[in-house]
Enzyme design. Structure first.
Site: not given
Length: 335
Positions: A194, A265
């Site tokens: 992330h 993703d």
């Protein structure tokens, strides 16, 4: 943003576009409605901020599914443990690691529980028209990744395969497709994708012998979709796997024979930033063969991306077909 009322837009109305975006609150705004009707948008991912109570969620999902366009694919990260967006009014799903621990004590009981957890998730989400819970996690917990950790079933690939099969059977019995993640394996790196790009420096043979085993087994079973990892496997390809032709096309599609839908993703994550701005990330993700690209928590970037891609990117018929195959049992004629 490109108008959604033109004949050109309407002529492509039967195909699902490659972008999965989010909405900001508990109900749709006028901007949400316009954006979600753009032909490059094919799906919506929901977050905790989109949930107050079951009645509100039902109204939001009904509004999403009633938009004058092909039925959107609705998704939520709802895998259990710390990754469960809807809690009050929903069954609390335990972290998948608890099933792995139970498997060490009583394999039969663990498999039955895994199936039941999948069935519970499917029953509760499908009641709102949601298609995907973005699970099961197929990563092996190598004891170094905090972002994976107890989200993984186990540190043993055979246990992961057994429990993931049972969990998927529960999802399927409840009318939902499964999404295995994060191909080819996120559990052996310490960095959080992330925030930054994790790097797995192991030899390709080592990765194949370990991380690929759960994915290979579920692919052979016919799992409906997979999500790619924002991880660089430096001895395989310098690009993150999510943006790598070697991983997506050569290994996943051709070598392993995966026929289902491929999700990148989230392109807003730090792990994807190494290839450039949002447009560069999206173009590369499509070029290497991802079917759907989540772009989350950055509405200005999503708007700019749609305007940029609208110049020359069109929904792909084959990708749209793979994505539509993920509609839940409730979709019916609305697909």
């Amino acid at each position: 943003m490109t108008s959604t009322n033109s004949p050109q837009v309407r002529s492509r109305s039967k195909l699902l576009g490659p972008l999965m975006i989010d909405v900001g609150g508990l109900e749709l705004t006028a901007e949400d409605r316009e954006l979600l009707c753009h032909p490059l948008v094919g799906g919506v991912i929901l977050f905790t901020r989109n949930y107050r109570d079951p009645e509100q969620l039902k109204k939001l999902c009904d509004d999403l599914l009633a938009l004058p366009r092909p039925r959107l694919l609705l998704a939520v990260d709802h895998e259990g443990g710390r990754v469960q967006r809807f809690r009050v009014g929903f069954t609390r799903i335990p972290a998948m690691r608890t099933l792995g621990q139970l498997h060490d004590e009583d394999a039969g009981k663990a498999l039955a529980e895994a199936r039941q957890q999948g069935a519970t998730i499917a029953a509760e989400l499908s009641a709102y028209g949601i298609d995907l819970c973005f699970a099961p996690v197929l990563d092996i917990d190598n004891g170094v990744s905090q972002i994976i950790g107890d989200r993984a079933f186990s540190d043993r690939s055979d246990v992961i395969v057994a429990l993931a099969r049972a969990f998927r059977a529960g999802l399927n019995a409840g009318g939902l497709a499964a999404t295995g993640k994060h191909f080819p394996g996120h559990g052996a790196v310490t960095a959080d994708s992330h925030l930054e790009l994790p790097v797995d420096r192991r030899k390709e043979d080592d990765i194949r012998a370990t991380e690929l085993a759960p994915f290979r087994a579920l692919i052979d079973d016919g799992i409906e979709s997979l999500m790619m990892a924002h991880v660089r496997y430096s001895n395989v390809d310098p690009q993150p796997a999510s943006l790598s032709k070697r991983w997506v096309q050569d290994i996943l599609r051709e070598e392993l024979g995966f026929k289902g839908a491929i999700f990148c993703d989230d392109l807003s994550m730090g792990g994807a930033a190494v290839v450039g701005d949002m447009e560069a990330r999206a173009r590369l993700a499509l070029e290497v063969g991802n079917d759907m690209l989540p772009v989350c928590n950055d509405r200005p970037a999503a708007l700019r991306l749609i305007d940029a891609l609208a110049r020359d990117v069109r929904p792909d018929r084959a990708a749209s077909s793979r994505l539509k195959a993920l509609y839940g049992r409730h979709a019916g004629a609305s697909a």
